[in-house]
Scaffold this active site. Structure first.
Site, mmCIF file in Angstrom:
data_model
loop_
_atom_site.group_PDB
_atom_site.id
_atom_site.type_symbol
_atom_site.label_atom_id
_atom_site.label_comp_id
_atom_site.label_asym_id
_atom_site.label_seq_id
_atom_site.Cartn_x
_atom_site.Cartn_y
_atom_site.Cartn_z
ATOM 1 N N LYS A 34 3.396 3.040 6.744
ATOM 2 C CA LYS A 34 4.555 2.163 6.537
ATOM 3 C C LYS A 34 4.683 1.827 5.049
ATOM 4 C CE LYS A 34 1.514 -1.623 7.761
ATOM 5 N NZ LYS A 34 1.086 -2.541 8.800
ATOM 6 N N ARG A 132 2.828 -13.527 16.089
ATOM 7 C CA ARG A 132 3.912 -12.821 15.418
ATOM 8 C C ARG A 132 4.673 -12.109 16.515
ATOM 9 N NH1 ARG A 132 1.765 -9.334 10.330
ATOM 10 N NH2 ARG A 132 1.337 -8.016 12.114
ATOM 11 N N TYR A 255 5.640 -13.776 -24.768
ATOM 12 C CA TYR A 255 6.487 -14.886 -24.301
ATOM 13 C C TYR A 255 5.666 -16.145 -24.068
ATOM 14 C CZ TYR A 255 10.460 -11.815 -23.252
ATOM 15 O OH TYR A 255 11.511 -10.958 -23.328
ATOM 16 N N MET A 303 8.615 -7.642 -18.980
ATOM 17 C CA MET A 303 9.209 -6.706 -18.025
ATOM 18 C C MET A 303 8.747 -5.270 -18.300
ATOM 19 S SD MET A 303 13.214 -6.025 -17.071
ATOM 20 C CE MET A 303 13.597 -7.736 -16.789
HETATM 21 C C1 LIG Z 1 -0.284 -2.346 8.906
HETATM 22 C C2 LIG Z 1 -0.919 -2.297 10.224
HETATM 23 C C3 LIG Z 1 -2.197 -1.757 10.398
HETATM 24 C C4 LIG Z 1 -3.064 -1.338 9.238
HETATM 25 O O1 LIG Z 1 -3.661 -2.479 8.658
HETATM 26 P P1 LIG Z 1 -4.687 -2.307 7.438
HETATM 27 O O2 LIG Z 1 -5.210 -3.672 7.233
HETATM 28 O O3 LIG Z 1 -3.882 -1.814 6.283
HETATM 29 O O4 LIG Z 1 -5.691 -1.323 7.883
HETATM 30 C C5 LIG Z 1 -2.672 -1.629 11.680
HETATM 31 N N1 LIG Z 1 -1.944 -2.033 12.747
HETATM 32 C C6 LIG Z 1 -0.737 -2.588 12.615
HETATM 33 C C7 LIG Z 1 0.025 -3.002 13.824
HETATM 34 C C8 LIG Z 1 -0.177 -2.758 11.359
HETATM 35 O O5 LIG Z 1 1.014 -3.323 11.229
#
Ligand SMILES: *Cc1c(COP(=O)(O)O)cnc(C)c1O
Length: 359
Positions: A34, A132, A255, A303
């Site tokens: 992702k 969640r 800055y 930046m």
């Molecule tokens: C992102 C995610 C993972 C991976 O988590 P890491 O801490 O990066 O290993 C696993 N399961 C779900 C559902 C996630 O959203």
């Protein structure tokens, strides 16, 4: 040419994937890609991850990108689909869905026959306390029984809120709930381990593990380094020296004039800044690496530029500076900036150029 560069080391990525295989030899691996492979670029990571069993992504667009790049792997949409139209793409591109609320189940049931015919599994998310996503413990059994009766191949899934803190009491609560549901709904495939959980609980690896950050060679733990975990950083982020200045005691830099020299010193200006995704919000002294040695970052990150202390070195224009990589770990840059490696990796801008280092 201004060259901030992100190098992706395919060998390190393969090495880390093999570490997952060593740690979880009896589980299938869902490599989490992702957010554009945690900022590493799906395009540059796919070949090195070819031996994974599946990929995990957060959005349909991310799944379609994998297909466009030629991946034939199993792909799981970890938040499922967001509206009924996405079901058509799910079927066309053979994607597996998480379901975490009733509406997603209704969408799935509408396309039940095609979904099952394609051999796609449905991942049912347990909310075991993270609050969640997912069905609570008192509703999920009915959901699973219903989907099983409808002929779906089900995978029970959950996510830890505190896997990075193995002793946190919440972990045992989540594990107990998960094991209970797994037993009541047996036989059912199961998946609950992200990177930290893969290290913590070999007995919970089950059918699928879901490594993310460990694949990229950053640590999920505050108190364990990538070296402790035997992982290799995949990304090296570099920029070059574009100016050299000699300053006197009392001179300030950048800055807000936040840094004032206590004595005469040599500073180098490096062509990197928050416009590239280099963090500005430091809370502790931050460093970069020059020829493998750490040098202080001084004054505010701008930046497009930072200043570093190169006193006592014969630093040359155009020298390559490592912002993070092998010598200055992204985890340490994150700590100096009050965040985690995950965030720094994901929020790189698209200004740095990208280079894949082949196997
Ligand atoms: C992102 C995610 C993972 C991976 O988590 P890491 O801490 O990066 O290993 C696993 N399961 C779900 C559902 C996630 O959203």
């Amino acid at each position: 040419m201004r060259q901030a560069t992100v190098y992706i080391d395919s060998t390190a990525l393969q090495y880390n994937l093999n570490r997952v295989k060593q740690l979880a030899p009896n589980s299938k691996i869902v490599s989490m890609v992702k957010a554009n492979a945690y900022g590493h670029g799906v395009k540059d990571c796919l070949a090195a991850l070819n031996n994974t069993d599946a990929f995990g992504v957060a959005t349909l667009e991310e799944a379609l990108e994998l297909r466009a790049q030629g991946s034939k792997h199993q792909i799981t949409l970890i938040e499922g689909i967001f509206n009924t139209n996405e079901m058509l793409a799910v079927l066309e591109h053979q994607l597996e869905c998480v379901v975490h609320h009733q509406q997603q189940i209704d969408w799935l049931l509408k396309y039940k026959h095609q979904y099952i015919q394609h051999g796609l599994k449905v991942w049912i998310k347990l909310n075991s306390g993270m609050n969640r996503l997912g069905f609570k413990i008192d509703e999920i059994i009915d959901v699973i029984m219903h989907l099983k009766n409808e002929g779906f191949h089900c995978v029970l899934a959950m996510h830890f809120a505190n896997a990075d803190v193995p002793d946190h009491p919440m972990n045992q609560q989540q594990i107990q709930q998960f094991l209970h549901i797994k037993q009541v709904c047996a036989p059912i495939e199961a998946s609950c381990c992200n990177s930290a959980a893969i290290f913590n609980w070999p007995e919970l690896h089950f059918d699928y593990v879901r490594p993310g950050i460990m694949l990229y060679g950053a640590t999920p733990f505050a108190n364990k380094s990538v070296a402790d975990l035997n992982l290799k950083p995949v990304m090296t982020f570099t920029a070059r020296i574009i100016a050299l200045n000699h300053i006197q005691a009392g001179d300030s830099v950048g800055y807000g004039s936040l840094f004032t020299a206590e004595e005469a010193m040599d500073i180098a200006i490096v062509s990197i800044g928050y416009g590239d995704g280099y963090p500005r919000a430091y809370i502790k002294q931050n460093y970069v690496a020059l020829n493998g040695e750490l040098r202080r970052v001084i004054g505010r990150v701008s930046m497009d530029m930072i200043a570093i202390d190169v006193t006592g070195l014969n630093a040359a224009l155009d020298s390559e500076i490592e912002l993070w990589g092998q010598y200055r770990l992204v985890d340490d840059v994150a700590e100096a900036n009050g965040t985690i490696g995950y965030e720094l990796l994901c929020r790189l801008s698209n200004r740095p150029i990208r280079r894949k280092i082949e196997v």
